[in-house]
Design a protein around this motif. Structure first.
Motif, mmCIF file in Angstrom:
data_model
loop_
_atom_site.group_PDB
_atom_site.id
_atom_site.type_symbol
_atom_site.label_atom_id
_atom_site.label_comp_id
_atom_site.label_asym_id
_atom_site.label_seq_id
_atom_site.Cartn_x
_atom_site.Cartn_y
_atom_site.Cartn_z
ATOM 1 N N ARG A 185 -83.539 66.683 -91.057
ATOM 2 C CA ARG A 185 -83.947 67.230 -89.763
ATOM 3 C C ARG A 185 -84.403 66.118 -88.817
ATOM 4 O O ARG A 185 -84.104 66.144 -87.630
ATOM 5 N N ARG A 186 -85.109 65.123 -89.373
ATOM 6 C CA ARG A 186 -85.602 64.020 -88.544
ATOM 7 C C ARG A 186 -84.434 63.253 -87.911
ATOM 8 O O ARG A 186 -84.465 62.939 -86.719
ATOM 9 N N ASP A 187 -83.403 62.954 -88.706
ATOM 10 C CA ASP A 187 -82.229 62.255 -88.179
ATOM 11 C C ASP A 187 -81.519 63.082 -87.125
ATOM 12 O O ASP A 187 -81.024 62.548 -86.125
ATOM 13 N N LEU A 188 -81.473 64.402 -87.338
ATOM 14 C CA LEU A 188 -80.811 65.300 -86.400
ATOM 15 C C LEU A 188 -81.533 65.299 -85.052
ATOM 16 O O LEU A 188 -80.891 65.151 -83.993
ATOM 17 N N VAL A 189 -82.851 65.442 -85.075
ATOM 18 C CA VAL A 189 -83.642 65.484 -83.838
ATOM 19 C C VAL A 189 -83.569 64.152 -83.102
ATOM 20 O O VAL A 189 -83.337 64.100 -81.891
ATOM 21 N N ILE A 190 -83.772 63.061 -83.847
ATOM 22 C CA ILE A 190 -83.729 61.731 -83.223
ATOM 23 C C ILE A 190 -82.335 61.445 -82.672
ATOM 24 O O ILE A 190 -82.178 60.909 -81.561
ATOM 25 N N LEU A 248 -80.111 63.611 -81.605
ATOM 26 C CA LEU A 248 -79.895 64.412 -80.399
ATOM 27 C C LEU A 248 -80.611 63.788 -79.196
ATOM 28 O O LEU A 248 -80.069 63.762 -78.090
ATOM 29 N N CYS A 249 -81.826 63.279 -79.412
ATOM 30 C CA CYS A 249 -82.566 62.626 -78.321
ATOM 31 C C CYS A 249 -81.836 61.379 -77.846
ATOM 32 O O CYS A 249 -81.708 61.133 -76.640
#
Length: 294
Positions: free
Chosen positions: A149-154, A156-157
């Motif tokens: 999830r952390r890789d996904l959010v970062i 996307l940002c």
């Protein structure tokens, strides 16, 4: 020249699609800053003899504000946007990146309407909608969410930042492109972009590793042709497209890069030709025809 601008915008999309496949392989070995700096320096080395052969002066009598705006465009569109692109691509993968990249088109249409007073009409809007839907449909079958999830959010940002800075970098210089050589504009943008990257590399905790990219190695087999096709040729075609046609029309045609990536991946990487991607390709072609007829 309108037709020339359309052809250049399509060419930029094709060149970038070819490079994405090669950059993806290079990005597995090189850091985003190293890869971005490498392609910038390669492009700068190619532009200098190109300017000489085309008899374009390195120091034309443009006002200082032109230098500043093209320089700032390079810092935003190359130093920042390209770095964020490689960082996003590494975390999201090609499928999810293609979906995030769909924001490029509506952002260009909105900003060009607000700041440049451009309008593409009903046909243009329909063409844009067709291309965006095509990219999302084609990317859907290739998306894998098997990542933290952390890789996904970062990721996307980083992707949003990449798209935003790229759009701003072209909107701010579009009025100046009317009376400016594309070669000179490319040179100033690349010079500023590389300068910014060298500053970042100087403060990078692994600066020795970043600068080691300039030592000939096996990774050059993909990084060097990717830099030539995806930065030198693609950038010249990209700027020429924006110079000779409407910003929004050029942006619609630029988005065909994702569709070209689907096609090239099927040919050279033997990726399966799924029904969503086949439909996406046909839909994107229809959107491009509508946009080109504006």
């Amino acid at each position: 020249m309108q037709l020339f601008g359309i052809l250049c915008s399509i060419g930029a999309a094709l060149f970038w699609a070819m490079a994405v496949i090669m950059f993806k392989k290079s990005g597995d070995t090189l850091s985003p800053t190293a890869l971005n700096l490498f392609k910038g320096v390669v492009t700068l080395m190619l532009l200098l003899p190109t300017l000489w052969l085309a008899d374009v002066s390195l120091f034309p009598p443009h006002p200082a504000t032109h230098w500043l705006r093209f320089g700032l465009s390079g810092l935003l569109g190359i130093t920042l946007a390209d770095n964020f692109f490689f960082m996003a691509l590494k975390r999201l993968g090609a499928g999810l990146w293609a979906v995030v990249d769909c924001l490029y088109l509506p952002m260009v249409i909105v900003f060009s309407g607000i700041f440049l007073g451009e309008s593409i009409g009903v046909k243009g809007m329909l063409g844009a909608a067709c291309v965006v839907i095509a990219i999302m449909a084609g990317s859907y079958s290739g998306i894998s969410l098997n990542r933290e999830r952390r890789d996904l959010v970062i990721g996307l940002c980083f992707g949003l930042a990449a798209v935003g800075f790229l759009v701003i970098s072209i909107i701010m210089v579009k009025p100046l492109l009317e009376d400016t050589s594309v070669l000179w504009a490319s040179f100033v943008r690349i010079l500023a972009g590389v300068s910014g990257l060298l500053i970042i590399a100087g403060f990078h905790p692994e600066r020795a590793t970043v600068m080691a990219v300039f030592k000939p190695s096996a990774v050059w087999k993909t990084a060097l042709p990717a830099a030539i096709v995806g930065n030198y040729l693609a950038m010249l075609a990209w700027l020429a497209g924006f110079k000779f046609t409407l910003v929004a029309v050029a942006a619609i045609l630029n988005q065909l890069s994702t569709i070209f990536t689907f096609i090239l991946a099927a040919i050279f990487l033997k990726e399966p030709v799924t029904l969503p991607r086949l439909i996406a390709t046909l839909l994107a072609v229809c959107g491009a025809v509508l946009a080109a007829s504006v």
